[in-house]
Scaffold this active site. Structure first.
Site, short mmCIF file in Angstrom:
data_model
loop_
_atom_site.label_atom_id
_atom_site.label_comp_id
_atom_site.label_asym_id
_atom_site.label_seq_id
_atom_site.Cartn_x
_atom_site.Cartn_y
_atom_site.Cartn_z
N CYS A 70 5.28 9.08 0.33
CA CYS A 70 3.94 9.63 0.28
C CYS A 70 3.92 10.62 -0.86
CB CYS A 70 3.59 10.31 1.60
SG CYS A 70 2.02 11.18 1.56
N ARG A 74 0.85 -1.20 0.00
CA ARG A 74 0.00 0.00 0.00
C ARG A 74 0.88 1.25 0.00
NH1 ARG A 74 -0.43 4.75 2.33
NH2 ARG A 74 -0.15 3.85 4.40
N ASP A 75 1.56 1.48 1.11
CA ASP A 75 2.35 2.70 1.26
C ASP A 75 3.46 2.77 0.20
OD1 ASP A 75 3.33 5.04 2.40
OD2 ASP A 75 3.36 4.26 4.43
N HIS A 81 4.51 3.63 13.04
CA HIS A 81 4.72 3.55 11.58
C HIS A 81 5.78 4.59 11.22
CE1 HIS A 81 2.81 3.52 7.35
NE2 HIS A 81 3.55 4.60 7.31
N ASN A 122 9.30 3.63 3.91
CA ASN A 122 9.07 3.16 5.28
C ASN A 122 10.35 2.50 5.78
OD1 ASN A 122 6.38 2.74 3.64
ND2 ASN A 122 5.79 2.97 5.76
N HIS A 160 8.93 6.16 8.82
CA HIS A 160 9.64 6.22 7.54
C HIS A 160 11.11 6.50 7.84
CE1 HIS A 160 6.35 6.26 4.43
NE2 HIS A 160 5.67 6.30 5.56
ZN ZN Z 1 3.63 5.86 5.62
#
Ligand code: ZN
Length: 311
Positions: free
Chosen positions: A239, A16-17, A206, A248, A208
């Site tokens: 992002c 996803r990210d 979470h 990440n 990065h």
């Molecule tokens: Zn993220």
């Protein structure tokens, strides 16, 4: 005297990210294969895709189809930002919804074109849709450790959002360091602040690795007893709406660190590294993950093959 957990739950967010930042469309069957390889490696939870507007995030427009093909032994979570996404996610059959809001006004506007309060108000409907379908909701707070437009985010702002999440019945919160502004003292401070105010609320971190201290932030979280971390295979990520945002923290590097500290994850690190190398082939560019290249410290080299180093 350590608060460190004996076991950590790793949530993979790379498909996803990570994938949302990849310009070249990754075929649905390739996404399915990667997710299934991650499940086979023992990854227990995956934020496997999102249900945002397909126009805003074309790479993840196939999230419903992907879910049809994946191994459901692991928990499959879909990221959403509003009720429309919640409905699509529930219809597709996700195990959990992850609803995201940015802690800072300007980042939230940039990301979803709403104020923080407008987003929170909209989450009432998200909570109803999820409750109707008996799907748990996890609340994610982006830019929790700082905003690229506004700078420091006061802990009180995180507390305000967490309180709304608690009232909405969300079963946990995630603190997202969207643009890599977290530092170990900030992590310690925010974890303690939330634990004092919301002792029952599970917290996931979470990070990065934008400034190279992602795993240092993990260490700070572990020392506060945090046992939930999110990461992406190979260190994929970024992002698209945050200037300078990079990947990440890397799942294999995280798992390597945890295992070396005798913290269990249930994940097979060798298989995870194989998946990371496959993902590197798929995206067709180098990924920042390091253990997939160097191997673990258990990997020894033949003496006559090695050059001498003096450094
Ligand atoms: Zn993220």
């Amino acid at each position: 005297m350590s608060n460190r957990p004996a076991r950590v739950q790793v949530t993979e967010v790379g498909t996803r990210d990570g994938f949302q930042a990849e310009p070249k469309f990754i075929p649905t069957e390739t996404k399915v294969r990667i997710i299934n390889d991650l499940v086979a490696a023992g990854v227990p939870r995956l934020e496997y895709s999102s249900f945002m507007s397909p126009r805003a995030v074309p790479q993840l427009a196939d999230s419903a189809e992907v879910l049809q093909g994946v191994d459901r032994r692991s928990t499959m979570m879909g990221l959403i930002a509003n009720a429309k996404g919640a409905r699509r996610g529930v219809d597709a059959g996700v195990d959990e919804l992850v609803v995201v809001i940015s802690a800072s006004e300007s980042h939230n506007r940039k990301n979803v074109n709403r104020s923080v309060d407008e987003s929170l108000d909209g989450f009432e409907e998200v909570a109803l849709i999820a409750a109707d379908a008996s799907v748990p909701v996890h609340g994610a707070i982006a830019t929790a450790f700082g905003c690229p437009f506004e700078g420091d985010v006061p802990f009180e702002q995180i507390g305000y959002i967490a309180e709304r999440f608690e009232k909405l019945g969300f079963h946990g919160i995630g603190l997202g360091d969207t643009t890599g502004m977290a530092t170990p003292p900030l992590v310690t401070g925010l974890c303690r602040y939330l634990r004092d105010r919301f002792p029952e609320m599970p917290v996931a971190l979470h990070f990065h690795n934008t400034r190279g201290i992602g795993l240092c932030n993990v260490m700070a979280g572990l020392d506060e007893g945090i046992d939930k971390f999110e990461s992406s295979i190979g260190g994929l990520g970024g992002c698209p709406f945050a200037p300078g945002a990079t990947g990440n923290i890397c799942t294999e590097d995280l798992v390597y660190l945890l295992h070396e500290m005798d913290i269990e994850t249930g994940i097979d690190l060798d298989r995870l590294c194989e998946v990371a190398r496959y993902v590197e082939d798929v995206v067709d560019h180098r990924l920042p993950g390091q253990v997939m290249k160097a191997g673990t410290r258990a990997r020894l080299h033949a003496l006559d093959e090695a050059r001498t180093a003096t450094g």
